[in-house]
Design a protein around this motif. Structure first.
Motif, PDB file in Angstrom:
ATOM      1  N   VAL A 106      37.700  21.402   1.909  1.00  0.00           N
ATOM      2  CA  VAL A 106      38.110  19.470   1.440  1.00  0.00           C
ATOM      3  C   VAL A 106      39.386  19.585   1.962  1.00  0.00           C
ATOM      4  O   VAL A 106      40.004  20.703   1.297  1.00  0.00           O
ATOM      5  CB  VAL A 106      37.478  19.663  -0.418  1.00  0.00           C
ATOM      6  N   ASP A 107      40.196  18.472   1.909  1.00  0.00           N
ATOM      7  CA  ASP A 107      40.952  18.153   2.704  1.00  0.00           C
ATOM      8  C   ASP A 107      42.603  17.481   1.724  1.00  0.00           C
ATOM      9  O   ASP A 107      43.526  18.120   1.292  1.00  0.00           O
ATOM     10  CB  ASP A 107      41.532  17.946   3.634  1.00  0.00           C
ATOM     11  N   VAL A 108      41.356  16.967   0.637  1.00  0.00           N
ATOM     12  CA  VAL A 108      41.836  15.719  -0.270  1.00  0.00           C
ATOM     13  C   VAL A 108      41.198  15.901  -1.130  1.00  0.00           C
ATOM     14  O   VAL A 108      39.671  15.338  -0.715  1.00  0.00           O
ATOM     15  CB  VAL A 108      42.382  14.887   0.537  1.00  0.00           C
ATOM     16  N   LEU A 109      41.423  15.590  -2.524  1.00  0.00           N
ATOM     17  CA  LEU A 109      40.908  15.809  -3.626  1.00  0.00           C
ATOM     18  C   LEU A 109      40.799  14.556  -4.732  1.00  0.00           C
ATOM     19  O   LEU A 109      42.007  15.396  -5.202  1.00  0.00           O
ATOM     20  CB  LEU A 109      40.277  17.170  -4.157  1.00  0.00           C
ATOM     21  N   ALA A 110      40.054  14.046  -5.058  1.00  0.00           N
ATOM     22  CA  ALA A 110      40.526  13.151  -5.831  1.00  0.00           C
ATOM     23  C   ALA A 110      40.412  13.168  -6.804  1.00  0.00           C
ATOM     24  O   ALA A 110      38.394  13.025  -6.988  1.00  0.00           O
ATOM     25  CB  ALA A 110      40.166  11.275  -5.512  1.00  0.00           C
ATOM     26  N   LEU A 111      40.997  14.070  -8.569  1.00  0.00           N
ATOM     27  CA  LEU A 111      40.241  13.863  -9.512  1.00  0.00           C
ATOM     28  C   LEU A 111      40.741  12.917 -10.617  1.00  0.00           C
ATOM     29  O   LEU A 111      41.558  12.303 -10.696  1.00  0.00           O
ATOM     30  CB  LEU A 111      40.832  15.012 -10.706  1.00  0.00           C
ATOM     31  N   GLN A 112      39.417  12.682 -11.766  1.00  0.00           N
ATOM     32  CA  GLN A 112      39.299  11.357 -13.049  1.00  0.00           C
ATOM     33  C   GLN A 112      39.591  12.263 -13.833  1.00  0.00           C
ATOM     34  O   GLN A 112      38.191  13.333 -14.100  1.00  0.00           O
ATOM     35  CB  GLN A 112      38.581  10.375 -12.972  1.00  0.00           C
ATOM     36  N   GLU A 113      39.745  11.102 -15.369  1.00  0.00           N
ATOM     37  CA  GLU A 113      39.491  12.467 -16.964  1.00  0.00           C
ATOM     38  C   GLU A 113      40.156  13.946 -16.258  1.00  0.00           C
ATOM     39  O   GLU A 113      39.343  15.040 -16.948  1.00  0.00           O
ATOM     40  CB  GLU A 113      37.825  12.486 -17.079  1.00  0.00           C
ATOM     41  N   VAL A 114      41.593  13.638 -15.544  1.00  0.00           N
ATOM     42  CA  VAL A 114      42.150  15.243 -15.525  1.00  0.00           C
ATOM     43  C   VAL A 114      42.944  15.228 -16.456  1.00  0.00           C
ATOM     44  O   VAL A 114      43.772  14.623 -17.245  1.00  0.00           O
ATOM     45  CB  VAL A 114      43.074  15.279 -14.869  1.00  0.00           C
ATOM     46  N   THR A 115      43.298  16.399 -17.685  1.00  0.00           N
ATOM     47  CA  THR A 115      43.921  16.912 -18.599  1.00  0.00           C
ATOM     48  C   THR A 115      44.526  17.889 -18.271  1.00  0.00           C
ATOM     49  O   THR A 115      44.370  18.689 -17.218  1.00  0.00           O
ATOM     50  CB  THR A 115      43.177  17.650 -20.197  1.00  0.00           C
ATOM     51  N   PRO A 116      46.116  18.124 -18.805  1.00  0.00           N
ATOM     52  CA  PRO A 116      46.908  18.877 -18.490  1.00  0.00           C
ATOM     53  C   PRO A 116      46.248  19.896 -18.424  1.00  0.00           C
ATOM     54  O   PRO A 116      46.396  21.114 -17.583  1.00  0.00           O
ATOM     55  CB  PRO A 116      48.215  18.866 -19.493  1.00  0.00           C
ATOM     56  N   GLU A 117      45.558  20.764 -19.871  1.00  0.00           N
ATOM     57  CA  GLU A 117      44.690  22.058 -19.468  1.00  0.00           C
ATOM     58  C   GLU A 117      44.253  21.670 -18.283  1.00  0.00           C
ATOM     59  O   GLU A 117      43.870  22.708 -18.129  1.00  0.00           O
ATOM     60  CB  GLU A 117      43.777  21.767 -20.684  1.00  0.00           C
ATOM     61  N   VAL A 118      42.773  21.205 -17.820  1.00  0.00           N
ATOM     62  CA  VAL A 118      42.140  20.927 -17.031  1.00  0.00           C
ATOM     63  C   VAL A 118      43.469  21.297 -16.188  1.00  0.00           C
ATOM     64  O   VAL A 118      42.841  22.622 -14.682  1.00  0.00           O
ATOM     65  CB  VAL A 118      41.419  19.961 -16.561  1.00  0.00           C
ATOM     66  N   LEU A 119      44.544  20.687 -15.366  1.00  0.00           N
ATOM     67  CA  LEU A 119      44.720  21.754 -14.144  1.00  0.00           C
ATOM     68  C   LEU A 119      46.131  22.785 -13.848  1.00  0.00           C
ATOM     69  O   LEU A 119      45.553  23.497 -13.445  1.00  0.00           O
ATOM     70  CB  LEU A 119      46.606  20.341 -14.313  1.00  0.00           C
ATOM     71  N   ALA A 120      46.141  22.937 -16.144  1.00  0.00           N
ATOM     72  CA  ALA A 120      46.447  24.163 -15.743  1.00  0.00           C
ATOM     73  C   ALA A 120      45.131  25.498 -15.064  1.00  0.00           C
ATOM     74  O   ALA A 120      45.624  26.891 -14.430  1.00  0.00           O
ATOM     75  CB  ALA A 120      47.051  24.945 -16.913  1.00  0.00           C
ATOM     76  N   ASP A 121      44.454  24.543 -15.342  1.00  0.00           N
ATOM     77  CA  ASP A 121      42.540  25.633 -15.731  1.00  0.00           C
ATOM     78  C   ASP A 121      42.033  26.071 -14.000  1.00  0.00           C
ATOM     79  O   ASP A 121      42.208  27.019 -13.513  1.00  0.00           O
ATOM     80  CB  ASP A 121      41.372  25.447 -16.293  1.00  0.00           C
ATOM     81  N   LEU A 122      42.397  25.231 -13.275  1.00  0.00           N
ATOM     82  CA  LEU A 122      42.286  25.130 -11.976  1.00  0.00           C
ATOM     83  C   LEU A 122      43.932  25.745 -10.773  1.00  0.00           C
ATOM     84  O   LEU A 122      42.869  25.954 -10.526  1.00  0.00           O
ATOM     85  CB  LEU A 122      42.250  23.153 -11.410  1.00  0.00           C
ATOM     86  N   SER A 123      44.326  25.537 -11.308  1.00  0.00           N
ATOM     87  CA  SER A 123      45.508  26.451 -11.092  1.00  0.00           C
ATOM     88  C   SER A 123      45.326  27.991 -10.909  1.00  0.00           C
ATOM     89  O   SER A 123      45.841  28.876  -9.442  1.00  0.00           O
ATOM     90  CB  SER A 123      46.837  25.895 -11.071  1.00  0.00           C
ATOM     91  N   ALA A 124      44.594  27.865 -12.401  1.00  0.00           N
ATOM     92  CA  ALA A 124      44.303  29.566 -12.350  1.00  0.00           C
ATOM     93  C   ALA A 124      43.127  30.094 -11.650  1.00  0.00           C
ATOM     94  O   ALA A 124      43.190  31.378 -11.123  1.00  0.00           O
ATOM     95  CB  ALA A 124      43.807  29.754 -14.028  1.00  0.00           C
ATOM     96  N   ALA A 125      41.929  29.464 -11.596  1.00  0.00           N
ATOM     97  CA  ALA A 125      41.095  29.774 -10.823  1.00  0.00           C
ATOM     98  C   ALA A 125      40.525  29.645  -9.476  1.00  0.00           C
ATOM     99  O   ALA A 125      40.006  29.164  -8.749  1.00  0.00           O
ATOM    100  CB  ALA A 125      39.507  28.460 -10.964  1.00  0.00           C
ATOM    101  N   GLY A 126      42.439  29.066  -8.520  1.00  0.00           N
ATOM    102  CA  GLY A 126      42.340  29.458  -6.739  1.00  0.00           C
ATOM    103  C   GLY A 126      42.896  27.951  -6.872  1.00  0.00           C
ATOM    104  O   GLY A 126      43.046  27.864  -5.142  1.00  0.00           O
ATOM    105  N   LEU A 127      42.548  26.686  -7.087  1.00  0.00           N
ATOM    106  CA  LEU A 127      42.971  25.603  -6.359  1.00  0.00           C
ATOM    107  C   LEU A 127      43.544  25.303  -5.622  1.00  0.00           C
ATOM    108  O   LEU A 127      44.022  25.085  -4.522  1.00  0.00           O
ATOM    109  CB  LEU A 127      42.500  23.892  -7.325  1.00  0.00           C
ATOM    110  N   ASP A 128      45.619  25.420  -6.516  1.00  0.00           N
ATOM    111  CA  ASP A 128      46.292  25.676  -5.546  1.00  0.00           C
ATOM    112  C   ASP A 128      45.970  26.717  -4.577  1.00  0.00           C
ATOM    113  O   ASP A 128      46.973  26.429  -3.289  1.00  0.00           O
ATOM    114  CB  ASP A 128      47.424  25.739  -6.803  1.00  0.00           C
ATOM    115  N   ASP A 129      45.733  27.267  -4.073  1.00  0.00           N
ATOM    116  CA  ASP A 129      45.145  28.197  -2.820  1.00  0.00           C
ATOM    117  C   ASP A 129      44.687  27.710  -1.944  1.00  0.00           C
ATOM    118  O   ASP A 129      45.570  28.011  -0.419  1.00  0.00           O
ATOM    119  CB  ASP A 129      44.915  29.687  -2.929  1.00  0.00           C
ATOM    120  N   LEU A 130      43.664  26.790  -1.974  1.00  0.00           N
ATOM    121  CA  LEU A 130      44.021  25.648  -1.598  1.00  0.00           C
ATOM    122  C   LEU A 130      44.273  24.571  -1.387  1.00  0.00           C
ATOM    123  O   LEU A 130      44.260  24.247   0.085  1.00  0.00           O
ATOM    124  CB  LEU A 130      41.532  25.815  -1.963  1.00  0.00           C
ATOM    125  N   LEU A 131      44.363  24.395  -1.484  1.00  0.00           N
ATOM    126  CA  LEU A 131      45.120  22.719  -1.659  1.00  0.00           C
ATOM    127  C   LEU A 131      45.984  22.799  -3.047  1.00  0.00           C
ATOM    128  O   LEU A 131      46.349  22.302  -3.706  1.00  0.00           O
ATOM    129  CB  LEU A 131      43.996  21.484  -2.586  1.00  0.00           C
TER     130      LEU A 131
END
Length: 332
Positions: free
Chosen positions: A132-157
Motif C-alpha cells: 500500500v502506498d496510500v492508506l485512508a483510515l476512519q474512526e481513528v483516535t490518537p491512541e490508535v495512531l500512536a499504536d500504529l506508529s509503534a507497530a511500524g506503520l511509520d516505517d512503511l508510510l
C-alpha cells in the motif's frame, strides 16, 4: 357441458390474487424509488442499500406470479425486476475499467478501524503485504495512531495527515510520499474527512493528487439521514484546478443511493464497479446481524485507471478493507 371450477377453489384464489398483487405493488414502488432516485428520509434510505437482494427476490417473484398465472401482477413484477436487475448487474458483472493510464501506480487502501477495535498488527500487515502506498483510515483516535506508529506503520508510510479524534469522529491519511494537509470536506458537525495533497513523480501535469479519507454518518434515523445527505453533498465540491482527487473511505452508502450517484456524477468513477466487482460486500463483518452490503469505496478521477481490487478482512472491525491499484496518466 363445460367443466365448472369448484367453488372452494374460486374463493381460495382471490386471497392469492390479492397477496400477489400486493407483492407486485411493493416491488414496483421499490423499483420506482431506485430507478428515479426518490429515496428520502428514514427508513427508505437505509433500505435502498439492499437493492441487490430486492433484485434477486423480484426475479423469484416473477417466476411465482407466472406459475400462479396472475398475469397483471406478472407484468408489473417483470418491469420492476428489469429495473432492479439493470441497476445491479452492470456493476456486478461488467468490466468497464481502463487499467493502465501509462503513468505511475498508487496502491490505495481504505479501512474503518472501528474506533480502535481492529487489530493494529493486521493493519500494518495489510500495508506491508499489499504494498500500500496510500492508506485512508476512519474512526481513528490518537491512541490508535500512536499504536500504529509503534507497530511500524511509520516505517512503511512515513507521511500522515492527522485528523484523528475521540470515538468514531477521526480520520487520517498515510502515504509513502510527502503529504500536505489541505483541509477537510466535512461540515462543522460531521465526522472528519481530511484532504491530503501530494505530488506523484512521473504523472502528467505535475502529478498533483488529493486523497480524501471519507466518513459520513450512518443513516440510522431521520437526524442522521439529514447529516448523511449533507456530508455526501460536500464530496461533490470540485478539487483545485489541475488536481486529480481520490475519495476513499466509509461512505455509509451504496451505489443504489442517489446521493452517492450524485457524487459520481460530479466527476468520479467507482473502482469496484468499473472492475465488475461492485457488489463485493464490505460491511458488516462482526455478528452479521444484517445482510452484507457495499458501503466502503474508492472513487477516482475519470482520468485515472484502476485494477487489482481486493477486499480484505481485518480482525476486530465490522468493515473490510478495500485495496485498489490506481494508475495516473503519464507524460507531460
Amino acid at each position: 357441458m363445460a367443466e365448472r371450477t369448484p367453488v372452494g377453489v374460486r374463493r381460495g384464489s382471490r386471497p392469492v390474487t390479492v397477496l400477489v398483487g400486493l407483492v407486485a405493488a411493493g416491488f414496483a414502488a421499490f423499483a420506482l424509488a431506485r430507478g428515479l432516485g426518490l429515496e428520502r428520509g428514514f427508513p427508505l434510505v437505509p433500505l435502498m442499500a439492499y437493492t441487490p437482494y430486492a433484485a434477486g427476490a423480484a426475479v423469484l417473484a416473477v417466476a411465482l406470479a407466472g406459475v400462479l398465472r396472475r398475469w397483471v401482477s406478472l407484468a408489473v413484477l417483470s418491469v420492476a425486476a428489469a429495473v432492479l436487475v439493470a441497476a445491479v448487474v452492470p456493476r456486478a458483472a461488467v468490466f468497464f475499467a481502463v487499467t493502465d493510464m501509462g503513468g505511475p501506480e498508487l496502491r490505495v487502501a481504505t479501512f474503518n478501524v472501528l474506533g480502535g477495535g481492529a487489530r493494529i498488527d493486521e493493519i500494518v500487515g495489510l500495508v506491508r503485504e499489499h504494498g500500500v502506498d496510500v492508506l485512508a483510515l476512519q474512526e481513528v483516535t490518537p491512541e490508535v495512531l500512536a499504536d500504529l506508529s509503534a507497530a511500524g506503520l511509520d516505517d512503511l508510510l512515513p507521511y500522515t495527515v492527522d485528523h484523528s479524534g475521540a470515538g468514531v469522529e477521526g480520520s487520517t491519511v498515510h502515504a509513502a510520499l510527502p503529504l500536505t494537509d489541505a483541509g477537510a470536506l466535512n461540515g462543522p458537525d460531521g465526522f472528519a474527512m481530511p484532504v491530503a495533497a501530494m505530488e506523484v513523480p512521473g504523472a502528467r501535469y505535475g502529478g498533483a493528487v488529493e486523497v480524501v479519507s471519507v466518513h459520513t454518518p450512518p443513516p440510522l434515523n431521520a437526524e442522521y439521514v439529514a447529516a448523511w445527505e449533507t456530508e455526501l453533498a460536500a464530496l461533490t465540491a470540485p478539487p483545485p484546478e489541475g488536481v486529480r482527487r481520490i475519495l476513499a473511505g466509509d461512505f455509509n452508502a451504496t451505489l443504489d443511493h442517489a446521493a452517492l450517484r450524485d457524487v459520481l456524477d460530479s466527476g468520479y468513477l467507482d473502482a469496484a464497479a468499473e472492475l465488475g466487482e461492485g457488489t463485493r460486500p464490505t460491511w458488516p463483518v462482526l455478528g452479521r446481524t444484517l445482510p452484507p452490503v457495499t458501503i466502503d469505496h474508492v472513487l477516482v478521477d475519470p482520468g485515472m485507471g484502476v485494477a487489482d481490487l481486493e477486499v480484505v478482512e481485518v480482525t476486530g472491525s465490522d468493515h473490510r478493507a478495500v485495496v485498489v491499484t490506481v494508475t495516473l496518466p503519464g507524460g507531460r
